[in-house]
Design an enzyme around this catalytic site. Structure first.
Site, PDB file in Angstrom:
ATOM      1  N   ARG A  28      -6.752  17.141  -8.046  1.00  0.00           N
ATOM      2  CA  ARG A  28      -7.117  15.816  -7.520  1.00  0.00           C
ATOM      3  C   ARG A  28      -7.217  14.829  -8.682  1.00  0.00           C
ATOM      4  O   ARG A  28      -6.822  13.682  -8.594  1.00  0.00           O
ATOM      5  CB  ARG A  28      -8.445  15.865  -6.739  1.00  0.00           C
ATOM      6  CG  ARG A  28      -8.837  14.485  -6.270  1.00  0.00           C
ATOM      7  CD  ARG A  28     -10.061  14.358  -5.352  1.00  0.00           C
ATOM      8  NE  ARG A  28     -10.860  15.520  -5.119  1.00  0.00           N
ATOM      9  CZ  ARG A  28     -11.826  15.962  -5.951  1.00  0.00           C
ATOM     10  NH1 ARG A  28     -12.102  15.309  -7.065  1.00  0.00           N
ATOM     11  NH2 ARG A  28     -12.500  17.049  -5.651  1.00  0.00           N
TER      12      ARG A  28
ATOM     13  N   LYS B  49       8.336   2.357   1.697  1.00  0.00           N
ATOM     14  CA  LYS B  49       9.401   1.424   2.031  1.00  0.00           C
ATOM     15  C   LYS B  49      10.524   1.497   0.988  1.00  0.00           C
ATOM     16  O   LYS B  49      11.217   2.494   0.909  1.00  0.00           O
ATOM     17  CB  LYS B  49       8.817   0.025   2.179  1.00  0.00           C
ATOM     18  CG  LYS B  49       7.500  -0.016   2.989  1.00  0.00           C
ATOM     19  CD  LYS B  49       7.665   0.370   4.446  1.00  0.00           C
ATOM     20  CE  LYS B  49       6.346   0.601   5.181  1.00  0.00           C
ATOM     21  NZ  LYS B  49       5.373  -0.482   5.135  1.00  0.00           N
TER      22      LYS B  49
ATOM     23  N   TYR C 253      -0.248  -7.969   6.295  1.00  0.00           N
ATOM     24  CA  TYR C 253       0.188  -6.745   6.968  1.00  0.00           C
ATOM     25  C   TYR C 253      -0.897  -6.281   7.960  1.00  0.00           C
ATOM     26  O   TYR C 253      -2.080  -6.227   7.593  1.00  0.00           O
ATOM     27  CB  TYR C 253       0.458  -5.668   5.906  1.00  0.00           C
ATOM     28  CG  TYR C 253       0.816  -4.332   6.485  1.00  0.00           C
ATOM     29  CD1 TYR C 253       2.056  -4.120   7.067  1.00  0.00           C
ATOM     30  CD2 TYR C 253      -0.087  -3.282   6.464  1.00  0.00           C
ATOM     31  CE1 TYR C 253       2.380  -2.894   7.617  1.00  0.00           C
ATOM     32  CE2 TYR C 253       0.229  -2.047   7.003  1.00  0.00           C
ATOM     33  CZ  TYR C 253       1.464  -1.866   7.583  1.00  0.00           C
ATOM     34  OH  TYR C 253       1.781  -0.654   8.127  1.00  0.00           O
TER      35      TYR C 253
END
Ligand SMILES: *Cc1c(COP(=O)(O)O)cnc(C)c1O
Length: 381
Positions: free
Chosen positions: A45, A194, A97
């Site tokens: 992590r 994206k 967004y």
């Protein structure tokens, strides 16, 4: 050096084996010689070599010093918001967004964060809301789905004078067209889902900063909250980044042709594309985006009805009907019934999301094929 060359050679060759692609370190932990004696890695992590490679590559691509990779774009946004405390204020672009709006309004507002949604296409509107509690100015440029442009440099100067920091969601512009840190912003973030991933096959979020203190804070939050990107997806984002320059250049080139085609089509009411001279902030976009206007276009029909838009979006062959954007395959969507369905109709109309608005994500197919696909769809309306 040319951006494409720089990107390709920012991707490291593995020192241990010479592997030309970055190895996927699929591990949760690392063996230690003695407690606390390790090779710089103790738990995945906190750090992972595949993730570290991606974080270094994106930092370089955005002209920053430190990069951070998260599970999704929203996890990246969430990490930045965790630098705030109760009573802090955010000035955010009004057609932000939808997922960011949901996170700001429905989660962070209840922790005492105050959010002002402002039309940032005019920098002076930002000044009106800046005060001693303003911690962040949150911009997207271009915005989704109406492709509004804000002046990052001017707004960064105004924000800094008031003691606030500036975040740019650079997902639509991509680092190929726009490098916000060089324009004065403090944080740049991406939905790596994206253009950076580029193949519609993963979710990822990235943040880059250029300041040691902001980097330390984000590292602490990333490790404490744990919303990291796994090594397989880090590998895939790196592979996407290898071709991002060539893809985005092609997508921008085709988008200009498609926007021109749409602007002169008799069935089209208006076209939102920063590359068109008719766009409100075309001149700002031209300078701020290095002459690349992006691969996203939206337009509305003269027959401004949902029925007309639905007939159109179900008639294309190459433009696939789907949410998301930025991949090699062209996509289209009907924001009022898809991405922006949860926004009340009156609010949608105010921000330019007409009933017939259609959003295009231009892929890497040949522009003439995409244009003839759109042309035949007009015949079905
Ligand atoms: C998709 C998107 C996000 C959210 O990213 P996810 O990876 O889907 O969490 C944030 N900002 C913009 C502009 C986006 O297009």
């Amino acid at each position: 050096m040319n951006k494409s060359t720089r990107i390709i050679h920012s991707i490291p060759v593995d020192e241990l084996t010479g592997s030309i692609s970055v190895p996927i370190y699929q591990t949760a932990t690392y063996v230690q010689e003695a407690p606390g004696v390790n090779k710089g890695y103790d738990y995945a992590r906190t750090n992972n070599p595949t993730r570290a490679a991606l974080e270094k590559i994106i930092a370089e691509l955005e002209g920053g010093t430190h990069g951070f990779a998260f599970a999704t774009g929203l996890a990246a946004i969430d990490a930045i918001l965790k630098t705030l405390k109760s009573g802090d204020e955010i000035i955010a672009v009004d057609d932000i967004y939808g997922g960011a709006y949901r996170l700001f309004t429905h989660i962070y507002q209840k922790f005492g964060i105050v959010i002002h949604y402002v039309d940032t296409t005019d920098a002076l509107n930002v000044s009106a809301y800046l005060n001693k509690n303003t911690r962040l100015v949150w911009l997207e440029s271009p915005t989704n789905p109406t492709l509004k442009i804000s002046d990052i440099k001017t707004i960064s100067d105004l924000a800094h004078n008031a003691g606030a920091l500036v975040v740019i969601d650079n997902t639509f512009a991509t680092p190929i067209a726009q490098n916000p840190l060089e324009l004065g912003a403090d944080y740049v973030m991406h939905s790596g889902t994206k253009y950076l991933g580029g193949h519609s096959d993963l979710l990822a979020g990235l943040v880059v900063v250029k300041d040691e203190k902001l980097a330390e804070e984000l590292k602490f939050i990333q490790n404490s909250s744990g919303g990291i990107l796994g090594p397989q997806d880090c590998f895939l984002v790196i592979r996407g980044i290898e071709t991002v320059a060539i893809r985005v250049e092609r997508q921008c080139e085709s988008a200009v042709k498609i926007a021109d085609f749409l602007a002169s089509h008799p069935d089209v009411d208006h076209v939102n594309y920063p590359g068109l001279k008719s766009h409100k902030n075309h001149e700002i976009a031209k300078v701020q985006q290095n002459g690349l206007f992006g691969g996203m276009i939206s337009f509305s029909l003269k027959n401004d009805t949902e029925e007309a838009a639905l007939a159109f979006v179900t008639s294309t062959k190459y433009f696939k009907l789907a949410e998301s954007l930025g991949g090699v395959k062209s996509l289209l969507c009907h924001p009022s019934q898809m991405t922006h369905k949860s926004v009340p109709r009156e609010k949608r109309l105010v921000s330019g999301i007409n009933d017939s608005l259609i959003r295009l994500s231009v892929g890497i197919e040949a522009a003439e094929d995409l244009i003839s696909d759109l042309d035949q769809a007009f015949g079905k309306v």
